[in-house]
Design a protein around this motif. Structure first.
Motif, PDB file in Angstrom:
ATOM      1  N   ARG A 142       0.829  -1.198   0.000  1.00 18.56           N
ATOM      2  CA  ARG A 142       0.000   0.000   0.000  1.00 18.56           C
ATOM      3  C   ARG A 142       0.871   1.259   0.000  1.00 18.56           C
ATOM      4  NH1 ARG A 142      -3.571  -0.634   4.541  1.00 18.56           N
ATOM      5  NH2 ARG A 142      -4.919  -1.835   3.149  1.00 18.56           N
ATOM      6  N   PHE A 143       1.993   1.202   0.732  1.00 17.23           N
ATOM      7  CA  PHE A 143       2.921   2.333   0.755  1.00 17.23           C
ATOM      8  C   PHE A 143       3.420   2.640  -0.649  1.00 17.23           C
ATOM      9  CE2 PHE A 143       7.074   4.307   1.186  1.00 17.23           C
ATOM     10  CZ  PHE A 143       6.874   5.247   2.183  1.00 17.23           C
ATOM     11  N   ARG A 144       3.777   1.602  -1.379  1.00 13.06           N
ATOM     12  CA  ARG A 144       4.257   1.805  -2.750  1.00 13.06           C
ATOM     13  C   ARG A 144       3.136   2.329  -3.642  1.00 13.06           C
ATOM     14  NH1 ARG A 144       8.551   0.679  -5.953  1.00 13.06           N
ATOM     15  NH2 ARG A 144       9.645  -0.228  -4.189  1.00 13.06           N
ATOM     16  N   LYS A 145       1.906   1.889  -3.409  1.00  9.08           N
ATOM     17  CA  LYS A 145       0.790   2.375  -4.215  1.00  9.08           C
ATOM     18  C   LYS A 145       0.552   3.868  -3.971  1.00  9.08           C
ATOM     19  CE  LYS A 145      -4.130   1.617  -5.152  1.00  9.08           C
ATOM     20  NZ  LYS A 145      -5.334   0.807  -4.816  1.00  9.08           N
ATOM     21  N   ILE A 146       0.630   4.295  -2.727  1.00  5.37           N
ATOM     22  CA  ILE A 146       0.400   5.703  -2.396  1.00  5.37           C
ATOM     23  C   ILE A 146       1.536   6.577  -2.911  1.00  5.37           C
ATOM     24  CG2 ILE A 146       0.230   7.358  -0.488  1.00  5.37           C
ATOM     25  CD1 ILE A 146      -1.210   5.146   1.097  1.00  5.37           C
ATOM     26  N   THR A 147       2.771   6.099  -2.751  1.00  5.56           N
ATOM     27  CA  THR A 147       3.933   6.889  -3.152  1.00  5.56           C
ATOM     28  C   THR A 147       4.325   6.658  -4.607  1.00  5.56           C
ATOM     29  OG1 THR A 147       5.479   5.166  -2.460  1.00  5.56           O
ATOM     30  CG2 THR A 147       4.858   6.826  -0.807  1.00  5.56           C
ATOM     31  N   THR A 174       0.547  11.998   8.498  1.00  2.00           N
ATOM     32  CA  THR A 174      -0.244  10.997   7.784  1.00  2.00           C
ATOM     33  C   THR A 174      -1.484  11.625   7.175  1.00  2.00           C
ATOM     34  OG1 THR A 174       0.488   9.207   9.241  1.00  2.00           O
ATOM     35  CG2 THR A 174      -1.573   8.869   8.033  1.00  2.00           C
ATOM     36  N   VAL A 175      -1.700  11.375   5.889  1.00  2.45           N
ATOM     37  CA  VAL A 175      -2.927  11.766   5.196  1.00  2.45           C
ATOM     38  C   VAL A 175      -3.751  10.503   4.997  1.00  2.45           C
ATOM     39  CG1 VAL A 175      -3.917  12.754   3.096  1.00  2.45           C
ATOM     40  CG2 VAL A 175      -1.787  13.699   4.030  1.00  2.45           C
ATOM     41  N   GLY A 179     -10.923   4.473   1.382  1.00  2.00           N
ATOM     42  CA  GLY A 179     -10.758   3.446   0.368  1.00  2.00           C
ATOM     43  C   GLY A 179      -9.320   3.177  -0.013  1.00  2.00           C
ATOM     44  N   ILE A 180      -8.385   3.936   0.571  1.00  2.00           N
ATOM     45  CA  ILE A 180      -6.968   3.749   0.237  1.00  2.00           C
ATOM     46  C   ILE A 180      -6.178   3.329   1.475  1.00  2.00           C
ATOM     47  CG2 ILE A 180      -4.869   4.866  -0.647  1.00  2.00           C
ATOM     48  CD1 ILE A 180      -6.671   6.658  -2.352  1.00  2.00           C
ATOM     49  N   ASN A 181      -6.205   4.154   2.522  1.00  4.62           N
ATOM     50  CA  ASN A 181      -5.446   3.814   3.736  1.00  4.62           C
ATOM     51  C   ASN A 181      -6.189   4.201   5.007  1.00  4.62           C
ATOM     52  OD1 ASN A 181      -5.187   6.594   3.452  1.00  4.62           O
ATOM     53  ND2 ASN A 181      -3.113   6.633   4.305  1.00  4.62           N
ATOM     54  N   ASP A 182      -7.516   4.385   4.917  1.00  2.00           N
ATOM     55  CA  ASP A 182      -8.273   4.859   6.077  1.00  2.00           C
ATOM     56  C   ASP A 182      -8.383   3.808   7.175  1.00  2.00           C
ATOM     57  OD1 ASP A 182      -9.841   3.612   4.035  1.00  2.00           O
ATOM     58  OD2 ASP A 182     -11.668   4.163   5.101  1.00  2.00           O
TER      59      ASP A 182
END
Length: 343
Positions: A142-147, A174-175, A179-182
């Motif tokens: 998920r970290f790679r997806k966000i960044t 943290t943002v 549906g992404i990292n909530d």
């Protein structure tokens, strides 16, 4: 310091003069030294960014001169930002120059943490007092997806390097995005407690055109606070680090939880800060377009700071009362990306 020629000012020159039209004293600047970054975070940049050519970016000498000038006008806190400030070649020399300025109370930095393993020790020696590290997930995928490109392990090693270098009150930024990292608010706070870090949750800001609808991904800090209160003993605090965050203490730990809420709680009534882009644009508000171009003054008057001082003082009269973020708009409130303004 080679390349960064300091011009010391007498102590009598440090007189607070930056008062805006609403009576707020500006004593805090955030200076971006590059629009470039080794990450491409989805809320900060577009998928296909075009970066500025070198000649359109302030030199490190110009950055140092700007900071010196602001300090003579009563600024006591400086945050170095980007993009990612540590990807700027020779950035450490700027920290060394600014870190020894008389009249400066605090030098801080916002970073994605990717370069801290290499630079943390030298930054501490240079006079950097606090570090904010942007980290939005503890899940590597998920970290790679966000960044888009980031390596979580590298950031985690950077956090440890900062602790080993002697930094205290390291803060995670943290943002949360629906549906992404909530789902990560609780794990991230648990991580902060485990490692004696602070953490701030920041509502996503409508800056720049991105590839998702911010109205769909928006998570209010009130919802996050309510969630965390159900799992942790949070105690309301009046503490401040000079920025817009409202803090809570986690009982029986060394961790503070901050909430920066530009949508759900307008924090402008006590705004004490301005931002300077790597192009030398002085923005009086993150969420408005009021600005003064300082680069021409730096380059047209290389040996005279008075025109620069006068422009900075005059700019206080166009500092707006507050920002105007509204997620109901289809277009972003501000066209420029966060990476262009500086974090």
């Amino acid at each position: 310091m080679p390349g960064l020629n300091s011009r010391p000012m007498p102590s009598s020159a440090y007189t607070p003069e930056l008062i805006d039209q609403f009576g707020r004293r500006v004593d805090y600047i955030r200076l971006s030294i590059t629009d470039r970054c080794d990450f491409r975070c989805v809320y900060c940049m577009g998928d296909d960014m075009v970066f500025l050519p070198r000649e359109d970016v302030l030199s490190l000498e110009e950055c140092a001169r700007l900071v010196r000038t602001f300090v003579t006008l009563g600024v006591s806190k400086v945050r170095i930002t980007g993009g990612e400030p540590l990807v700027r070649k020779n950035a450490l020399t700027l920290f060394q120059e600014v870190g020894r300025l008389p009249g400066l109370r605090e030098l801080t930095m916002t970073t994605n943490g990717s370069q801290l393993e290499r630079y943390a020790h030298d930054l501490k020696k240079a006079g950097l007092s606090r570090i904010n590290i942007s980290m939005d997930s503890l899940d590597p995928e998920r970290f790679r997806k966000i960044t888009r490109v980031g390596d979580l392990d590298k950031v985690l090693r950077g956090i440890q390097a900062a602790k080993d270098a002697g930094f205290t009150h390291i803060k995670l930024n943290t943002v949360l995005m629906r549906g992404i990292n909530d789902t990560e608010a609780i794990p991230l706070l648990e991580f902060a407690i485990q490692h004696s870090l602070d953490i701030a949750f920041i509502e996503e800001m409508p800056l720049g055109e991105v590839d998702h609808s911010r109205g769909d991904t928006y998570v209010s800090n009130q919802a996050t606070l309510t969630l965390l209160q159900a799992h942790f003993p949070l105690i309301s605090s009046t503490e401040t680090t000079g920025g817009p965050a409202r803090y809570w203490r986690v009982a029986h730990t060394n961790t503070r939880v901050g909430f920066i809420s530009p949508h759900s709680h307008n924090f402008c009534e006590a705004c004490n800060r301005v931002r300077i882009t790597c192009k030398g644009e002085l923005y009086l508000c993150l969420g408005q377009e009021n600005k003064v171009d300082l680069m021409p003054l730096l380059r047209d008057h290389p040996h005279d700071d008075q025109p620069l001082r006068e422009a900075i003082i005059a700019s206080m009269q166009i500092k707006p009362k507050g920002h105007d973020f509204d997620l109901r708009r289809q277009a972003p409130s501000v066209i420029r990306f966060m990476s262009q303004t500086g974090g």
